[in-house]
Scaffold this motif. Structure first.
Motif, PDB file in Angstrom:
ATOM      1  N   THR A  94       0.828  -1.202   0.000  1.00 54.76           N
ATOM      2  CA  THR A  94       0.000   0.000   0.000  1.00 54.76           C
ATOM      3  C   THR A  94       0.866   1.257   0.000  1.00 54.76           C
ATOM      4  N   GLY A 117      -2.723  -4.594  -0.272  1.00 57.36           N
ATOM      5  CA  GLY A 117      -2.600  -4.959   1.128  1.00 57.36           C
ATOM      6  C   GLY A 117      -2.102  -6.368   1.377  1.00 57.36           C
ATOM      7  N   ASP A 120       1.581  -6.282   2.225  1.00 56.83           N
ATOM      8  CA  ASP A 120       1.737  -5.722   3.562  1.00 56.83           C
ATOM      9  C   ASP A 120       1.479  -6.826   4.600  1.00 56.83           C
ATOM     10  N   ILE A 130      -2.084  -0.813   7.127  1.00 56.52           N
ATOM     11  CA  ILE A 130      -2.675  -1.091   5.808  1.00 56.52           C
ATOM     12  C   ILE A 130      -3.887  -0.193   5.591  1.00 56.52           C
TER      13      ILE A 130
END
Length: 223
Positions: A94, A117, A120, A130
């Motif tokens: 992100t 995401g 992440d 996120i």
């Protein structure tokens, strides 16, 4: 013959008025026929950008098999005049997407499908981080007047962001391709892909499940 007798029996001024009315009626009728023959005015092309990571880019698949490419074909087959640009980058987080947002979303973009995401999450980033980055992305796009479809993935839920900014939300990108939180083998790439990316058949499932949400997105643009 009766019309001629009636026409000759009226004054010169009345004759001119009658002729004018007949000409006007003929013009209106001809215009109506031309309008019907031409059909409705063609709607402009809706420009959509798919913003994401390797799941959007289509890691390991042919360009025509990626989800944005399959989605464009499906929408066009259903009569939509759309163009979907793939702005997925393998390995993107992100934070990475934030850094390239302006370049990835050019002027003239009508709508953006945001799916980010996963990387992440794989790197153990907290959900709050996120969500924070996704919120900035969505807020920036809305400030630009761009319609947004935000996509989540289990176990994360970003519907609060969608609600806050009045955008559409699709809860799980992998809906239909997983059982018990594991991707079905028939929808996964072969060849030892440890990340478990989807293959062409998997993206076909994604596209068909996502279709109603994307149609709602297009409807927002056309309204």
């Amino acid at each position: 013959m009766q019309f001629l007798n009636d026409f000759l029996s009226i004054s010169e001024e009345e004759r001119r008025g009658a002729l004018v009315m007949r000409v006007v009626t003929a013009v209106v009728f001809a215009t109506a026929l031309l309008t019907l023959a031409a059909g409705p005015a063609a709607a402009r092309t809706v420009h959509i950008v798919a913003l994401g990571d390797s799941n959007t880019y289509g890691y390991g698949t042919k360009r025509i098999a990626t989800y944005p490419a399959q989605l464009q074909v499906l929408l066009q087959a259903r009569g939509y005049d759309v163009e979907i640009t793939n702005r997925g980058v393998n390995g993107d987080t992100t934070f990475d997407a934030l850094g390239r947002l302006d370049k990835a979303i050019p002027e003239g973009t009508d709508a953006v499908i945001v799916f980010l995401g996963r990387n992440d999450w794989r790197r153990n980033s907290p959900t709050s981080a996120i969500s924070h980055n996704l919120e900035i992305i969505v807020a920036t796009l809305r400030q630009r007047g761009i319609a947004v479809l935000l996509i989540g993935f289990k176990p994360h839920d970003f519907s609060d962001i969608a609600e806050k900014y009045g955008v559409l939300y699709y809860p799980d990108f992998f809906n239909g391709t997983m059982v018990m939180n594991r991707k079905l083998r028939k929808y996964r790439l072969k060849g030892g892909d440890i990340a478990g990316h989807l293959n062409a058949d998997g993206y076909a499932v994604v596209v068909n499940k996502m279709l109603p949400s994307v149609e709602a997105l297009i409807s927002q643009v056309e309204d």
